[in-house]
Design a protein around this motif. Sequence first.
Motif, mmCIF file in Angstrom:
data_model
loop_
_atom_site.group_PDB
_atom_site.id
_atom_site.type_symbol
_atom_site.label_atom_id
_atom_site.label_comp_id
_atom_site.label_asym_id
_atom_site.label_seq_id
_atom_site.Cartn_x
_atom_site.Cartn_y
_atom_site.Cartn_z
ATOM 1 N N GLY A 150 0.929 -1.189 -0.239
ATOM 2 C CA GLY A 150 0.033 -0.047 0.077
ATOM 3 C C GLY A 150 0.831 1.198 -0.050
ATOM 4 O O GLY A 150 1.612 1.311 0.963
ATOM 5 N N ARG A 151 0.485 2.238 -0.918
ATOM 6 C CA ARG A 151 0.958 3.619 -1.136
ATOM 7 C C ARG A 151 0.092 4.526 -1.302
ATOM 8 O O ARG A 151 0.143 5.658 -0.642
ATOM 9 N N THR A 152 -0.638 4.272 -1.892
ATOM 10 C CA THR A 152 -1.902 5.405 -2.245
ATOM 11 C C THR A 152 -3.121 5.266 -1.526
ATOM 12 O O THR A 152 -3.703 4.306 -1.552
ATOM 13 N N LYS A 153 -3.364 6.276 -0.710
ATOM 14 C CA LYS A 153 -4.828 6.131 0.086
ATOM 15 C C LYS A 153 -5.875 6.155 -0.631
ATOM 16 O O LYS A 153 -6.080 6.804 -1.840
ATOM 17 N N LEU A 154 -6.640 5.342 -0.222
ATOM 18 C CA LEU A 154 -8.093 4.947 -1.264
ATOM 19 C C LEU A 154 -9.155 6.235 -0.589
ATOM 20 O O LEU A 154 -9.706 6.932 -1.522
ATOM 21 N N ALA A 155 -9.375 6.368 0.512
ATOM 22 C CA ALA A 155 -10.371 7.389 0.967
ATOM 23 C C ALA A 155 -9.678 7.841 2.568
ATOM 24 O O ALA A 155 -10.076 7.638 3.498
ATOM 25 N N PRO A 156 -8.593 8.820 2.340
ATOM 26 C CA PRO A 156 -8.223 9.084 3.837
ATOM 27 C C PRO A 156 -9.029 9.785 4.575
ATOM 28 O O PRO A 156 -8.962 9.506 6.142
ATOM 29 N N GLY A 157 -10.078 10.463 4.285
ATOM 30 C CA GLY A 157 -10.919 11.173 5.080
ATOM 31 C C GLY A 157 -11.907 10.020 5.817
ATOM 32 O O GLY A 157 -12.478 10.502 6.937
ATOM 33 N N ILE A 158 -11.996 8.868 5.336
ATOM 34 C CA ILE A 158 -13.077 7.861 5.947
ATOM 35 C C ILE A 158 -12.081 6.868 6.768
ATOM 36 O O ILE A 158 -12.612 6.238 7.874
ATOM 37 N N SER A 159 -11.200 6.430 5.880
ATOM 38 C CA SER A 159 -10.494 5.263 6.615
ATOM 39 C C SER A 159 -9.053 5.153 6.130
ATOM 40 O O SER A 159 -8.579 4.774 4.963
ATOM 41 N N PRO A 160 -7.993 5.947 6.940
ATOM 42 C CA PRO A 160 -6.867 6.401 6.572
ATOM 43 C C PRO A 160 -6.026 5.102 6.435
ATOM 44 O O PRO A 160 -4.962 5.134 5.651
ATOM 45 N N GLY A 161 -6.242 4.022 6.607
ATOM 46 C CA GLY A 161 -5.389 2.861 6.553
ATOM 47 C C GLY A 161 -5.749 2.053 5.064
ATOM 48 O O GLY A 161 -4.952 1.324 4.634
ATOM 49 N N LYS A 162 -6.891 2.199 4.606
ATOM 50 C CA LYS A 162 -7.138 1.716 3.069
ATOM 51 C C LYS A 162 -6.438 2.317 2.077
ATOM 52 O O LYS A 162 -6.307 3.453 1.854
ATOM 53 N N THR A 163 -6.049 1.251 1.095
ATOM 54 C CA THR A 163 -5.295 1.862 -0.136
ATOM 55 C C THR A 163 -5.667 1.200 -1.380
ATOM 56 O O THR A 163 -6.274 0.132 -1.381
ATOM 57 N N ARG A 164 -5.214 1.738 -2.336
ATOM 58 C CA ARG A 164 -5.910 1.564 -3.759
ATOM 59 C C ARG A 164 -5.216 -0.162 -4.052
ATOM 60 O O ARG A 164 -5.928 -0.855 -4.618
ATOM 61 N N GLU A 165 -3.896 -0.113 -3.584
ATOM 62 C CA GLU A 165 -3.267 -1.227 -3.677
ATOM 63 C C GLU A 165 -3.700 -2.545 -2.971
ATOM 64 O O GLU A 165 -3.630 -3.450 -3.369
ATOM 65 N N GLY A 166 -4.298 -2.160 -1.796
ATOM 66 C CA GLY A 166 -5.049 -3.079 -1.052
ATOM 67 C C GLY A 166 -6.234 -3.623 -1.735
ATOM 68 O O GLY A 166 -6.468 -4.786 -1.840
#
Length: 194
Positions: free
Chosen positions: A124-140
Amino acid sequence: LLVLMLGGLYVWQKLWRSGYKATLVGGAVLLTLYGLYSLALLNTIAVFVLLASGLLLWLYKTLTLGEPIGISRGCLADGISSLGLAWLAMVVLRDQFGVHQLMLVLLMVWCADSFAYFGGRAFGRTKLAPGISPGKTREGVISGVLMAMLVAVIYSHHFVAPLESLTQMLVLLIVSVLVALVSVVGDLNESKLK
């Protein structure tokens, strides 16, 4: 499935600190929904209406994902309706297509969620939705989708029906991607509530 939904309702009411009475009320609502579903089996239009209302609720939650929410009693009603409609959808899936189709959908969701976590941790490098869930990434998310596709092919081939054509494989892969992406949106909604 009822036990799983009651467990989900218990977690939901703890999230909103609404007390054990909410679980009892929710359980009664779920049982009522199941009774209505049992009656609705006689009427395919009623089943369609129930499932369509679940789809509309999911679309609404998806479209309002970025909007802030306030704590209210409506959140408990939202939990009861979400869980009730999810339960009914699973029952319809089992009744209409069989246990293996239901297990296939559940496995795709579980694998998408688990491997999104592990893939996000590893790549994981690119955040998916940092305002909602900072740990989730597009790579994930990509990791989760790929695993859902793999599990769908393996489980479907061995337990549902052998994949005998390229068309069958393509349809299964498209469905697995959609299921995985829907589960990601559900996970984001849960993160938003937390």
